[in-house]
Design an enzyme around this catalytic site. Structure first.
Site, PDB file in Angstrom:
ATOM      1  N   CYS A   1     -99.053 106.229 -57.562  1.00 49.58           N
ATOM      2  CA  CYS A   1    -100.151 105.419 -58.095  1.00 49.58           C
ATOM      3  C   CYS A   1    -100.001 105.234 -59.596  1.00 49.58           C
ATOM      4  O   CYS A   1     -99.786 106.195 -60.333  1.00 49.58           O
ATOM      5  CB  CYS A   1    -101.487 106.113 -57.789  1.00 49.58           C
ATOM      6  SG  CYS A   1    -102.901 105.213 -58.436  1.00 49.58           S
TER       7      CYS A   1
ATOM      8  N   CYS B   1    -107.115 109.124 -64.744  1.00 48.31           N
ATOM      9  CA  CYS B   1    -107.279 109.890 -63.511  1.00 48.31           C
ATOM     10  C   CYS B   1    -106.527 111.204 -63.646  1.00 48.31           C
ATOM     11  O   CYS B   1    -105.494 111.266 -64.302  1.00 48.31           O
ATOM     12  CB  CYS B   1    -106.732 109.093 -62.320  1.00 48.31           C
ATOM     13  SG  CYS B   1    -107.106 109.849 -60.718  1.00 48.31           S
TER      14      CYS B   1
ATOM     15  N   CYS C   1    -114.091  95.987 -56.603  1.00 43.14           N
ATOM     16  CA  CYS C   1    -113.413  97.279 -56.624  1.00 43.14           C
ATOM     17  C   CYS C   1    -113.651  97.889 -58.008  1.00 43.14           C
ATOM     18  O   CYS C   1    -113.283  97.308 -59.020  1.00 43.14           O
ATOM     19  CB  CYS C   1    -111.925  97.085 -56.342  1.00 43.14           C
ATOM     20  SG  CYS C   1    -110.986  98.607 -56.508  1.00 43.14           S
TER      21      CYS C   1
ATOM     22  N   GLU D   1    -110.466  99.241 -65.550  1.00 43.90           N
ATOM     23  CA  GLU D   1    -110.289  97.957 -64.876  1.00 43.90           C
ATOM     24  C   GLU D   1    -111.139  97.892 -63.618  1.00 43.90           C
ATOM     25  O   GLU D   1    -111.374  98.904 -62.953  1.00 43.90           O
ATOM     26  CB  GLU D   1    -108.802  97.761 -64.528  1.00 43.90           C
ATOM     27  CG  GLU D   1    -107.962  97.570 -65.788  1.00 43.90           C
ATOM     28  CD  GLU D   1    -106.470  97.441 -65.541  1.00 43.90           C
ATOM     29  OE1 GLU D   1    -105.790  96.863 -66.402  1.00 43.90           O
ATOM     30  OE2 GLU D   1    -105.970  97.920 -64.511  1.00 43.90           O
TER      31      GLU D   1
HETATM   32  N1  SAH Z   1    -109.023 108.501 -56.134  1.00 46.33           N
HETATM   33  C1  SAH Z   1    -109.518 107.754 -55.015  1.00 46.33           C
HETATM   34  C2  SAH Z   1    -109.721 106.323 -55.389  1.00 46.33           C
HETATM   35  C3  SAH Z   1    -108.442 105.533 -55.565  1.00 46.33           C
HETATM   36  S1  SAH Z   1    -108.486 104.376 -54.310  1.00 46.33           S
HETATM   37  C4  SAH Z   1    -108.652 107.954 -53.814  1.00 46.33           C
HETATM   38  O1  SAH Z   1    -107.661 108.674 -53.944  1.00 46.33           O
HETATM   39  O2  SAH Z   1    -108.977 107.499 -52.737  1.00 46.33           O
HETATM   40  C5  SAH Z   1    -107.057 103.595 -54.298  1.00 46.33           C
HETATM   41  C6  SAH Z   1    -106.363 103.621 -52.942  1.00 46.33           C
HETATM   42  O3  SAH Z   1    -105.094 103.041 -53.152  1.00 46.33           O
HETATM   43  C7  SAH Z   1    -106.114 105.038 -52.437  1.00 46.33           C
HETATM   44  O4  SAH Z   1    -106.100 105.057 -51.041  1.00 46.33           O
HETATM   45  C8  SAH Z   1    -104.720 105.293 -52.961  1.00 46.33           C
HETATM   46  O5  SAH Z   1    -104.077 106.332 -52.288  1.00 46.33           O
HETATM   47  C9  SAH Z   1    -104.086 103.946 -52.745  1.00 46.33           C
HETATM   48  N2  SAH Z   1    -102.914 103.704 -53.584  1.00 46.33           N
HETATM   49  C10 SAH Z   1    -102.576 104.314 -54.730  1.00 46.33           C
HETATM   50  N3  SAH Z   1    -101.424 103.810 -55.202  1.00 46.33           N
HETATM   51  C11 SAH Z   1    -101.027 102.864 -54.341  1.00 46.33           C
HETATM   52  C12 SAH Z   1     -99.928 101.953 -54.299  1.00 46.33           C
HETATM   53  N4  SAH Z   1     -99.015 101.934 -55.259  1.00 46.33           N
HETATM   54  N5  SAH Z   1     -99.866 101.089 -53.270  1.00 46.33           N
HETATM   55  C13 SAH Z   1    -100.818 101.078 -52.309  1.00 46.33           C
HETATM   56  N6  SAH Z   1    -101.869 101.908 -52.300  1.00 46.33           N
HETATM   57  C14 SAH Z   1    -101.981 102.791 -53.299  1.00 46.33           C
END
Ligand code: SAH
Length: 349
Positions: free
Chosen positions: A119, A112, A105, A92
């Site tokens: 997440c 993953c 994005c 996505e």
């Molecule tokens: N793997 C990378 C890219 C993912 S980015 C990373 O970890 O940075 C997505 C961002 O959203 C990251 O900062 C992640 O921690 C955050 N994220 C993940 N699940 C989330 C949620 N349910 N609500 C808000 N932010 C979330």
């Protein structure tokens, strides 16, 4: 025999192929331009090549490309694309419109491997890395949607979709090189941000490789035990080493780090957590983005109260660190941070 993916070849490799097959090398440049800058997916449309050459290319090569399988629009204007890859797998990507920007994005892996508890992408096993062209094509699709639906150009890119970009290092770098190069989309590197869970040796490698985009780190806690509990990969990537790698990043690139931080009730909303974060961010030039928690199915987490978020902002402000709260976008279509989980696809199965 399966045809070779032509976009897996570099410009030089393509030139070699042309010379070996009795064509002038400059023809390869023309094809390269069609493939990348113009994003064409059919040899037949490459109008400055002879029909014979177009047919010869078609016999040898495939142009693997993505298809936007399904597009959903949020009430706030956000668009989510379910993108079908050439082997049928789905990732996505999201278009986020604001007054000043249109941001893409983009995903870097199918699924993953990080297993972060909060997440939704963690519910999908990591199936494979995306190729450079699959990352690039997601940007092109969003750029076209920005022009079509908003009559505005794409301004920013965040590598914050599915997957961990640093675990697909080579392909992500190659894709972003194409995005920034004039022979690709010619976008400015400073408008691109790569977000990582924080893998120290690869952060140093980014600095050594002289990348010119921005770096964001999903911190979520500056206390090692908390961080390990919510993000399993943190146990192998200790906060001390992470900090050291970020200082190295700043020293070599001169660019501030952005920390992403979600405040959850009962997880990291204590004064100790706030103190730990303040202490941590003071040690490297940085700013903090406080991201609103986007609830996921079967999740045990809840967004902390506004009071707790304010306490974070005030504590950071007192030491001169800029902290901003990022409102969530596209929640109604599961397009917000942490909600990308190919849900429509799963429901359809
Ligand atoms: N793997 C990378 C890219 C993912 S980015 C990373 O970890 O940075 C997505 C961002 O959203 C990251 O900062 C992640 O921690 C955050 N994220 C993940 N699940 C989330 C949620 N349910 N609500 C808000 N932010 C979330």
């Amino acid at each position: 025999m399966a045809k070779q993916d032509i976009r897996a070849l570099s410009r030089e490799e393509l030139r070699e192929w042309f010379t070996e097959h009795g064509h002038p090398a400059f023809r390869a440049n023309q094809v390269y331009d069609w493939l990348w800058n113009k994003s064409h997916i059919k040899f037949d449309e490459m109008s400055n090549l002879s029909k014979d050459l177009r047919e010869e290319l078609d016999q040898h090569f495939a142009i693997n490309h993505i298809e936007v399988d399904q597009m959903q629009r949020s009430t706030d204007g956000t668009i989510k694309n379910a993108v079908r890859l050439h082997d049928g797998k789905i990732v996505e990507s999201v278009l986020i419109p604001t007054e000043k920007r249109i941001t893409a994005c983009v995903s870097s892996q199918v699924g993953c491997s990080l297993d972060c508890d909060f997440c939704a992408t963690a519910s999908l096993k990591r199936m494979r890395n995306l190729n450079p062209d699959e990352i690039y094509d997601q940007v092109v699709a969003i750029k076209q949607e920005a022009e079509k639906y908003f009559d505005r150009p794409l301004t920013n890119i965040v590598m914050m979709g599915m997957g961990e970009p640093l675990l697909n290092y080579k392909n992500v770098i190659e894709a972003l090189d194409k995005v920034t190069s004039p022979e690709g989309l010619g976008m400015a590197a400073r408008r691109i941000t790569l977000s990582t869970v924080g893998i120290p040796k690869l952060i140093k490698k980014l600095a050594d490789d002289g990348v010119r985009f921005n770096l964001a780190v999903s911190l979520h806690s500056a206390i090692q035990s908390t961080r390990e509990r919510i993000m399993p990969l943190a146990s192998k990537n200790h906060l001390d080493e992470l900090l050291e790698s970020l200082q190295y990043w700043y020293k070599h690139t001169g660019r501030k780090v952005t920390f992403e931080f979600v405040v959850w009730r009962g997880v990291n909303d204590t004064p100790e957590e706030i103190q730990a974060l303040v202490c941590f961010v003071k040690k490297v030039p940085s700013k903090v983005n406080i991201i609103q928690y986007n609830p996921i199915e079967n999740g045990d987490y809840t967004q902390a109260s506004q009071e707790k978020v304010d306490a974070y902002i005030q504590a950071l402000d007192e030491v001169g660190v800029i902290a901003k709260v990022r409102q969530s976008r596209g929640q109604d279509i599961d397009a917000a941070c942490g909600q990308l989980a190919n849900k429509t696809e799963l429901e359809a199965e």
